[in-house]
Scaffold this active site. Structure first.
Site, PDB file in Angstrom:
ATOM      1  N   VAL A 184       0.851  -1.191   0.000  1.00 25.30           N
ATOM      2  CA  VAL A 184       0.000   0.000   0.000  1.00 25.30           C
ATOM      3  C   VAL A 184       0.886   1.241   0.000  1.00 25.30           C
ATOM      4  O   VAL A 184       2.119   1.151   0.084  1.00 25.30           O
ATOM      5  CB  VAL A 184      -0.944  -0.005   1.219  1.00 25.30           C
ATOM      6  CG1 VAL A 184      -1.909  -1.179   1.152  1.00 25.30           C
ATOM      7  CG2 VAL A 184      -0.166  -0.014   2.529  1.00 25.30           C
ATOM      8  N   GLN A 195       1.612   3.423   2.179  1.00 25.55           N
ATOM      9  CA  GLN A 195       2.479   3.531   3.350  1.00 25.55           C
ATOM     10  C   GLN A 195       3.027   2.170   3.777  1.00 25.55           C
ATOM     11  O   GLN A 195       3.111   1.845   4.958  1.00 25.55           O
ATOM     12  CB  GLN A 195       1.723   4.192   4.499  1.00 25.55           C
ATOM     13  CG  GLN A 195       1.557   5.680   4.354  1.00 25.55           C
ATOM     14  CD  GLN A 195       2.898   6.415   4.334  1.00 25.55           C
ATOM     15  OE1 GLN A 195       3.845   6.026   5.004  1.00 25.55           O
ATOM     16  NE2 GLN A 195       2.971   7.498   3.568  1.00 25.55           N
ATOM     17  N   SER A 196       3.450   1.386   2.815  1.00 21.30           N
ATOM     18  CA  SER A 196       3.947   0.040   3.096  1.00 21.30           C
ATOM     19  C   SER A 196       5.338   0.061   3.713  1.00 21.30           C
ATOM     20  O   SER A 196       6.291   0.566   3.116  1.00 21.30           O
ATOM     21  CB  SER A 196       3.975  -0.779   1.805  1.00 21.30           C
ATOM     22  OG  SER A 196       4.652  -1.990   1.994  1.00 21.30           O
ATOM     23  N   ASN A 197       5.468  -0.533   4.901  1.00 22.40           N
ATOM     24  CA  ASN A 197       6.788  -0.738   5.493  1.00 22.40           C
ATOM     25  C   ASN A 197       7.601  -1.722   4.663  1.00 22.40           C
ATOM     26  O   ASN A 197       8.802  -1.557   4.478  1.00 22.40           O
ATOM     27  CB  ASN A 197       6.653  -1.300   6.913  1.00 22.40           C
ATOM     28  CG  ASN A 197       5.937  -0.372   7.849  1.00 22.40           C
ATOM     29  OD1 ASN A 197       6.156   0.829   7.848  1.00 22.40           O
ATOM     30  ND2 ASN A 197       5.061  -0.936   8.670  1.00 22.40           N
ATOM     31  N   ALA A 202       7.420  -2.447   1.390  1.00 20.37           N
ATOM     32  CA  ALA A 202       7.908  -1.874   0.136  1.00 20.37           C
ATOM     33  C   ALA A 202       9.093  -0.953   0.383  1.00 20.37           C
ATOM     34  O   ALA A 202      10.076  -0.961  -0.377  1.00 20.37           O
ATOM     35  CB  ALA A 202       6.770  -1.119  -0.556  1.00 20.37           C
TER      36      ALA A 202
END
Length: 323
Positions: free
Chosen positions: A65, A67-69, A71
């Protein structure tokens, strides 16, 4: 790969333990794995990225998403490894509270680490979008490798089982339970596998943060089964302990118990939790303590999976703070 700074610290949360009236609570600081501001995914990436690079890939595809940690950590790892990173950025799963959701926190860091972003609508099968991006890259002459959503793969789970070996070495006795956030299944699979191999008397308790406990359990079991075949080990899939009730209305949406856990960690321990993963799992731990699940003499380990960058994507009012 050696990209994660290991072992991560383990230390007691004395003030929180006293506030709750026992048991002894410890925090395993997997937010301090180093690269790209750290986080639990780097343990998985250490194993999974080496696996695909050894196969000859010349670029990596992953995603999450906005705000993906995960990614953000994949982007940092690819930068350190000197390999191009392509990220599917899924929009529509989490309703943004403000413009900062798209421009700060993990989103900003992924840009800083040089990832190429591919906006995608949210789907119940996010890994299909990664396959679509990989197909496009192959058509352009590249040889991409996919690190799945959450880096939740058999090899990633094998990498995450190293957490249990560290805890076993860092503690004088086995903890009664290890508690953590469970979403895409890889972290849960790794911890459960590690406990079944090396800390059989310790409960591995995951708290669903996706508001999809049936899917989370199925994914965790599938990863453990595949990892077991790779290791030559038969894991007890019926022993997977996944608790629901702390996800709130949906993934990425804070709720009062989550925010209270976040405030307690900050004000009692100077510990920064994020409202998507770590605060919800700490809320689960607190609920078990308040229900009398554990003896006061027990040792309980809370796994801090990271994500502090994501808090800057929320308005202070969303977190129950001034602003």
């Amino acid at each position: 790969m050696g990209i994660a700074h290991l072992p991560t610290p383990l230390h007691p949360l004395n003030n929180l333990s006293q506030h709750l009236g026992g048991p002894r609570i410890w925090v395993k600081r997997d937010d301090l794995t180093g690269l790209g501001t750290g986080g639990n995914k780097l343990r998985k990436i250490d194993y999974a990225l080496r696996d695909v690079l050894d196969a000859g890939a010349d670029c990596v595809v992953s995603g999450g998403v906005v705000q993906s940690n995960s990614a953000r950590q994949v982007a940092a790892a690819c930068a350190a490894a000197g390999i191009p990173c392509h990220l599917a950025v899924f929009e529509g799963r989490v309703e943004a509270g403000s413009e900062r959701y798209y421009t700060s926190g993990n989103a900003l860091l992924s840009d800083l680490f040089g990832a190429t972003k591919h906006p995608m609508p949210w789907s119940s099968d996010p890994n299909q979008a990664l396959k679509t991006i990989a197909s496009r890259l192959r058509a352009d002459g590249f040889d991409p490798a996919i690190l799945p959503y959450g880096v939740s793969s058999p090899m990633g789970a094998i990498g995450y089982a190293t957490l249990i070996a560290e805890i076993g070495e860092q503690m004088d006795r086995a903890p009664a339970a290890i508690i953590f956030a469970s979403g895409s299944g890889g972290t849960h699979a790794g911890i459960a596998m590690g406990c079944q191999i090396g800390l059989q008397q310790t409960q591995a308790i995951g708290f669903d943060i996706d508001a999809q406990p049936d899917r989370v359990r199925q994914d965790t079991a599938a990863i453990m089964l595949a990892a077991g075949k790779r290791l030559g080990w038969i894991f007890d899939l019926d022993a997977i302990d996944l608790r629901s009730g702390m996800a709130g209305p949906s993934y990425g949406v804070p709720h009062e118990k989550c925010l209270e856990a976040m405030r307690l960690a900050g004000r009692l321990e100077g510990l920064v939790l994020d409202p998507t993963y770590s605060a919800k799992s700490l809320a689960g731990l607190i609920s078990l303590v308040m229900d009398g699940t554990f003896d006061k003499a027990d040792d309980i380990v809370f796994v801090h999976t990271g994500g502090d960058a994501a808090i800057f994507a929320y308005e202070p009012s969303q977190l129950g703070l001034m602003g």
